[in-house]
Scaffold this motif. Structure first.
Motif, mmCIF file in Angstrom:
data_model
loop_
_atom_site.group_PDB
_atom_site.id
_atom_site.type_symbol
_atom_site.label_atom_id
_atom_site.label_comp_id
_atom_site.label_asym_id
_atom_site.label_seq_id
_atom_site.Cartn_x
_atom_site.Cartn_y
_atom_site.Cartn_z
ATOM 1 N N THR B 9 -7.973 11.101 -5.119
ATOM 2 C CA THR B 9 -8.623 11.798 -4.012
ATOM 3 C C THR B 9 -9.975 11.176 -3.714
ATOM 4 O OG1 THR B 9 -7.764 13.698 -5.188
ATOM 5 C CG2 THR B 9 -8.919 14.136 -3.126
ATOM 6 N N ALA B 10 -10.721 10.877 -4.778
ATOM 7 C CA ALA B 10 -12.042 10.297 -4.584
ATOM 8 C C ALA B 10 -11.942 8.966 -3.852
ATOM 9 C CB ALA B 10 -12.716 10.094 -5.944
ATOM 10 N N LEU B 11 -10.969 8.186 -4.247
ATOM 11 C CA LEU B 11 -10.768 6.871 -3.646
ATOM 12 C C LEU B 11 -10.451 7.024 -2.161
ATOM 13 C CD1 LEU B 11 -10.779 4.027 -4.775
ATOM 14 C CD2 LEU B 11 -8.309 4.143 -5.002
ATOM 15 N N GLU B 12 -9.606 7.999 -1.906
ATOM 16 C CA GLU B 12 -9.188 8.216 -0.533
ATOM 17 C C GLU B 12 -10.370 8.667 0.327
ATOM 18 O OE1 GLU B 12 -5.419 10.331 -0.465
ATOM 19 O OE2 GLU B 12 -6.259 11.390 1.253
ATOM 20 N N GLU B 13 -11.122 9.588 -0.247
ATOM 21 C CA GLU B 13 -12.293 10.085 0.475
ATOM 22 C C GLU B 13 -13.261 8.955 0.760
ATOM 23 O OE1 GLU B 13 -14.859 13.320 -1.002
ATOM 24 O OE2 GLU B 13 -12.977 14.456 -1.054
ATOM 25 N N PHE B 14 -13.419 8.130 -0.282
ATOM 26 C CA PHE B 14 -14.341 7.012 -0.150
ATOM 27 C C PHE B 14 -13.915 6.091 0.988
ATOM 28 C CE2 PHE B 14 -14.871 2.506 -1.094
ATOM 29 C CZ PHE B 14 -16.249 2.407 -1.027
ATOM 30 N N SER B 15 -12.626 5.734 1.026
ATOM 31 C CA SER B 15 -12.235 4.784 2.072
ATOM 32 C C SER B 15 -12.385 5.401 3.453
ATOM 33 C CB SER B 15 -10.837 4.200 1.867
ATOM 34 O OG SER B 15 -10.073 5.039 1.081
ATOM 35 N N GLY B 16 -12.173 6.710 3.533
ATOM 36 C CA GLY B 16 -12.382 7.367 4.821
ATOM 37 C C GLY B 16 -13.818 7.239 5.281
ATOM 38 N N LYS B 17 -14.737 7.526 4.353
ATOM 39 C CA LYS B 17 -16.159 7.511 4.725
ATOM 40 C C LYS B 17 -16.632 6.097 4.984
ATOM 41 C CE LYS B 17 -17.490 11.708 2.299
ATOM 42 N NZ LYS B 17 -18.028 12.166 1.022
ATOM 43 N N ALA B 84 -12.692 -5.791 3.393
ATOM 44 C CA ALA B 84 -11.634 -6.201 2.478
ATOM 45 C C ALA B 84 -11.590 -5.259 1.275
ATOM 46 C CB ALA B 84 -11.875 -7.633 2.012
ATOM 47 N N PHE B 85 -12.777 -4.919 0.791
ATOM 48 C CA PHE B 85 -12.858 -4.021 -0.355
ATOM 49 C C PHE B 85 -12.200 -2.681 -0.039
ATOM 50 C CE2 PHE B 85 -15.162 -0.691 -2.725
ATOM 51 C CZ PHE B 85 -14.839 -1.089 -4.010
ATOM 52 N N ASN B 86 -12.483 -2.227 1.176
ATOM 53 C CA ASN B 86 -11.923 -0.955 1.601
ATOM 54 C C ASN B 86 -10.405 -1.036 1.691
ATOM 55 O OD1 ASN B 86 -12.072 1.693 2.341
ATOM 56 N ND2 ASN B 86 -12.220 1.231 4.525
ATOM 57 N N CYS B 87 -9.932 -2.147 2.230
ATOM 58 C CA CYS B 87 -8.481 -2.325 2.339
ATOM 59 C C CYS B 87 -7.852 -2.341 0.950
ATOM 60 C CB CYS B 87 -8.146 -3.631 3.049
ATOM 61 S SG CYS B 87 -8.618 -3.639 4.756
ATOM 62 N N TRP B 88 -8.564 -2.966 0.065
ATOM 63 C CA TRP B 88 -8.054 -3.048 -1.295
ATOM 64 C C TRP B 88 -7.967 -1.656 -1.917
ATOM 65 C CZ3 TRP B 88 -10.950 -2.664 -6.115
ATOM 66 C CH2 TRP B 88 -10.168 -2.997 -7.251
ATOM 67 N N CYS B 89 -8.994 -0.870 -1.706
ATOM 68 C CA CYS B 89 -8.986 0.505 -2.221
ATOM 69 C C CYS B 89 -7.781 1.249 -1.665
ATOM 70 C CB CYS B 89 -10.262 1.251 -1.811
ATOM 71 S SG CYS B 89 -11.704 0.686 -2.688
ATOM 72 N N GLU B 90 -7.548 1.029 -0.397
ATOM 73 C CA GLU B 90 -6.430 1.689 0.279
ATOM 74 C C GLU B 90 -5.106 1.244 -0.350
ATOM 75 O OE1 GLU B 90 -5.524 4.538 3.118
ATOM 76 O OE2 GLU B 90 -7.441 3.836 2.342
ATOM 77 N N ALA B 91 -5.018 -0.051 -0.563
ATOM 78 C CA ALA B 91 -3.806 -0.620 -1.160
ATOM 79 C C ALA B 91 -3.616 -0.062 -2.569
ATOM 80 C CB ALA B 91 -3.911 -2.139 -1.198
ATOM 81 N N LEU B 92 -4.738 0.037 -3.271
ATOM 82 C CA LEU B 92 -4.750 0.540 -4.631
ATOM 83 C C LEU B 92 -4.206 1.963 -4.669
ATOM 84 C CD1 LEU B 92 -5.963 -0.607 -7.278
ATOM 85 C CD2 LEU B 92 -7.978 0.770 -6.801
#
Lengths: 163, 740
Positions: B9-17, B84-92
């Motif tokens: 959830t934290a990861l998801e929230e982070f990529s959103g923000k 790219a980092f954000n995309c990676w988080c998303e992929a993760l």
């Protein structure tokens, strides 16, 4: 020293010459750069503005514009004099430090003539013996008959406002 | 690498923000840098057990930290890296859900770059296939890398004035107009996504920009406009549904084009060639991502849909952008449209837009001198009337002609005055944009309404009104509106409402800013004012008086200083600016329900309805808006208090009397109150009697400044030229009364 005002100047000399309008205040002769003068008008009714220093006489209507008028006699602590037929208002257009324009009328006793004055021969004002506060004087110029006080007109008119 | 549900959830929230911050990130600017930095910090706090993420996040934060330490703005490389980092988080995150293993960050970036390079090569090859097979691949691809042909566009613009000077000039003026139209229409679209007219208008504007820019070899503008136009075309033809992500890229694109156009302007007006590159490639990639999102949504991409509702309820907007930003945008072959047909189209559009508004631009200096001259003409004309009357009625023709002249000059005067009036609309539209941007920054949801934007004001006033409105809106958004959670807790809808309206009321124009936030707490304001030493703690003040305290310099109730407001400047500036416009501000506020700020302004700065009074030799003008009544006092109405202060009793009310001749230290003909006239003035609810010799007349006068040397005389606000050419000073009731 040669008189600096002359009618016949060569082209090379003209480059070093500057035109000054001379006028009289209480039998003393003063000069202001012609480039800064917008026009000379007859004395007219001045509408007083309260709470201004005594030398600020008020405002006049210059073709639809309201401009302040300053009595140069009072500005230089000379004796006040009632206006007569020779009294004129010299309107100067000055540029402030912030770039805005300041049209201001100056009441003088009598307007004389336009003189070409060689800038190299303008002398520094002596420390004593002048009515005008020292910082308002650009320098002194001599003609055949008289000495003319050249005014740093921005300092005269805008004073601290020019900061 | 394992993540527990909390971390997911934290990861998801982070990529959103972070995606929301990235939307505003722009090379050369530092907007969003600090939030991105702190978001990374937050992420690290949450995911500290996962080394992989920690390592990457730390490196990322260090990179941003470098920017902050050295005061460097965003760089394209940094933005790419973060994207790219954000995309990676998303992929993760996706990988965790499907139970797959995900590549480490460095590996991921390297792969992505390789793929993009291969892609670009494929595009560059002449045998590029019409449809790119990668578009269908479900595996996420990063948007972090930019195809080289787009990087070409990030060079400094070269603008050749010698060839097309005239056309460039025309383009510049036209582009500025179009940019304004785009902003207005996009904001309209946000409120009403289905609005066809608005979509078409934005589309047309970008289309014209694209066409003319292409013709003039302004490559970056041309390409960027082209990309945005394509997205809008999809929206127009219902291939793509309008969503927040589109608004964001369109506005971002508009802003970039504005900068590029400004460079063109510099070349034209100052002959200054641009010295900085304005990179557009980053945005073009983003625009393409937005375009891809819904075109692909028809196919299995719908599987991604569940992501949306899960995200934080407080930020549906960023979620939309997240999707847009993270859904891969494999490089698609873009055709470089032939310039010839475009120019043809745009010429048509240009002609249409010219017909819509038959306007010319005039320097304001010229307008002002026109006003001065018309004023003089009216005076000369009235003198002529006088002369004709003295000449007797011998000549009927003369009288007729003079009468005719009077009518013409009156008409001319009215027309000259009306030239100065412009609608308040552009200012309001700027505010709409401001609200939108601030709301995103502050993480609040705001709906913004405008009313009466066609109300016309003196143009000086419209300009001067901008700053106070910005301050007030910033304050309203920051202090007034609560965060969504607090709103819901207070039983309100989670979206805050701000309403900006303009209307006529009496002789005034009222500009009203209303919010439904928490309102102003009078006790808190009073306490704060006491703390700051602005008021005496024993003073008893009404709520209205307390609200006025917020206009004092150095007053600020914000507990923390935010980017938006709270530095203790602002509201005093608001008040000063408005007073300079001869207006006033009123505050109404109800705790928990919201606040209303009303700015009351005179119709125009140029003309006031004045009551002319005489004292001795001088005539003065009082604005009739502040005059209640004028009367010859009877002896029994007058009294003195402690032998000094004079008062007059009017309709049972005791009102202090100010003698104008004493106040201004001038001569008067009348010294006994019963021989003169008392004009009852009212300002800010306090009445005051002004003693003058007599009333002369009532007339409309053109207000003129006395020049900067006489700007701040207490009691006097300006001058006016009367019918006979003489000058009368205009009195300022507010400062006259204050000194009473």
């Amino acid at each position: 020293m040669q008189p600096t005002a002359t009618e016949n100047v060569t082209a090379t000399e003209r480059r070093a010459l500057q035109k000054f309008l001379t006028f009289v205040l209480d039998n003393e002769h003063y000069g202001v750069e012609v480039m800064k003068i917008r026009e000379i008008i007859r004395m007219q009714k001045i509408t007083p503005v309260p709470q201004m220093p005594p030398h600020v006489k008020g405002v006049i209507n210059l073709r639809g514009k309201i401009i302040p008028v300053m009595d140069l006699r009072l500005r230089f602590d000379l004796v006040a004099k009632d206006a007569d037929d020779n009294t004129c208002i010299v309107v100067v257009n000055l540029v402030r430090n912030d770039g805005s324009n300041a049209l201001t009328g100056l009441v003088v006793d009598n307007v004389e003539e336009v003189l070409n004055i060689n800038t190299a021969e303008i002398e520094d004002a002596p420390e004593v013996g002048t009515h005008a506060a020292g910082e308002c004087i650009l320098g002194l110029a001599k003609t055949k008959n008289t000495v003319i006080t050249l005014l740093a007109i921005e300092r005269v008119v805008l004073g601290e406002d020019a900061a | 690498m394992k993540l527990d549900p909390h971390q997911v959830t934290a990861l998801e929230e982070f990529s959103g923000k972070i995606a929301a911050e990235l939307v505003f990130a722009e090379a050369g600017k530092d907007e969003g840098l600090i939030p991105a930095y702190s978001l990374l910090g937050e992420l690290m706090d949450q995911i500290d057990s996962c080394d992989e993420v920690m390592k990457a996040a730390k490196a990322m934060q260090a990179l941003l930290g470098e920017h902050l330490d050295q005061g460097k703005p965003w760089e394209t490389a940094t933005i790419n890296r973060l994207t790219a980092f954000n995309c990676w988080c998303e992929a993760l995150h996706a990988a965790t859900e499907t139970g797959e293993k995900c590549k480490p960050f460095d590996q991921y970036v390297a792969d992505a770059e390789a793929a993009a390079a291969a892609d670009a090569a494929a595009v560059a090859a002449p045998s590029a296939k019409p449809s790119n097979p990668r578009a269908e691949t479900p595996a996420p691809q990063p948007v972090g890398t930019i195809p080289p042909e787009l990087l070409e566009l990030d060079r400094i613009q070269t603008i050749d004035l010698s060839e097309n000077a005239e056309l460039l000039g025309e383009f510049h003026i036209e582009a500025v107009d179009h940019l304004g139209q785009i902003e207005a229409a996009v904001l309209q679209l946000e409120g009403d996504p289905g609005n066809r007219d608005a979509i078409n208008s934005v589309f047309r504007s970008f289309h014209t920009l694209k066409g003319v820019a292409g013709f003039l070899h302004l490559k970056p503008i041309n390409r960027l406009a082209h990309e945005i136009e394509s997205v809008l075309d999809d929206v127009r033809t219902d291939k793509l549904e309008f969503h927040q992500g589109i608004t964001d890229v369109v506005l971002a694109g508009r802003d970039l084009i504005e900068k590029l156009v400004a460079q063109v302007g510099d070349v034209i007006h100052a002959n200054r060639q641009p010295d900085t590159a304005i990179p557009v490639s980053q945005l073009i990639v983003r625009v393409r991502a937005v375009a891809k999102r819904e075109t692909a949504a028809a196919s299995p991409a719908a599987a991604e849909a569940p992501v949306a509702p899960v995200a934080t309820p407080s930020a549906p907007a960023p979620v939309a952008t997240t999707e847009a930003a993270v859904v891969p945008a494999p490089e698609a072959p873009t055709k470089v449209a032939a310039p010839a047909p475009q120019t043809g189209n745009s010429a048509g559009a240009t002609a249409a837009s010219r017909q819509e508004s038959n306007t010319i631009r005039v320097q304001t200096g010229k307008l002002d001198s026109l006003m001065d001259l018309v004023g003089e003409l009216v005076i000369a004309q009235s003198q002529l009337v006088e002369g004709a009357r003295e000449a007797g009625n011998g000549s009927g023709t003369l009288h007729r002609t003079v009468g005719h002249l009077a009518r013409i000059s009156k008409e001319l005067q009215h027309t000259a005055m009306s030239l100065r009036m412009i609608p308040i609309k552009p200012t309001f539209q700027k505010m709409a944009r401001l609200v939108r941007d601030l709301a995103v920054t502050a993480g609040k949801q705001v709906s913004f309404e405008m009313h009466g934007e066609d109300t016309e004001l003196d143009r000086n006033m419209v300009e001067e009104l901008g700053d106070p409105l910005v301050h007030m809106i910033r304050n309203g958004l920051d202090h007034g509106l609560e965060p969504p959670a607090e709103r819901v807790a207070a039983g309100k809808s989670d979206t805050g409402h701000i309403r900006l309206s303009a209307y006529h009321q009496g002789g005034n124009i009222v500009v009203e800013l209303k919010d439904d936030g928490r309102g102003i707490n009078p006790e808190k304001v009073f306490k704060k004012a006491v703390e700051k030493g602005l008021v005496n703690p024993n003073q008893r003040l009404t709520d209205e008086e307390i609200f006025k305290l917020i206009f004092l310099p150095g007053f600020s109730t914000a507990e923390k200083i935010t980017d938006i407001s709270g530095r203790g400047v602002g509201m005093d500036v608001v008040k000063r600016n408005i007073e300079r416009l001869r207006g006033s501000v009123e505050i109404h506020s109800e705790l928990g329900k919201g606040s209303t700020f009303r700015i009351m302004l005179p119709l125009t700065m140029a003309i006031i309805d004045g009551l002319i009074v005489r004292v001795g030799q001088d005539r003065f003008i009082l604005p009739t808006t502040s005059v209640q009544v004028a009367l010859r006092p009877q002896a029994d109405m007058l009294a003195t208090i402690q032998g000094r202060s004079e008062v007059i009793v009017v309709r049972g009310k005791t009102i202090p009397v100010v003698r104008l001749h004493r106040r201004l230290a001038i001569e008067s003909d009348v010294t006994n109150l019963v021989d003169g006239t008392v004009v009852i003035l009212e300002n800010a609810g306090r009445p005051c009697g002004l003693f003058v010799d007599e009333m002369v007349s009532k007339q409309e006068v053109v207000v003129k400044s006395l020049g900067s040397t006489m700007r701040n005389i207490p009691g006097i606000s300006g001058g006016a030229i009367l019918g006979d050419g003489s000058i009368a000073l205009i009195l300022d009731p507010a400062s006259l009364i204050k000194a009473a």
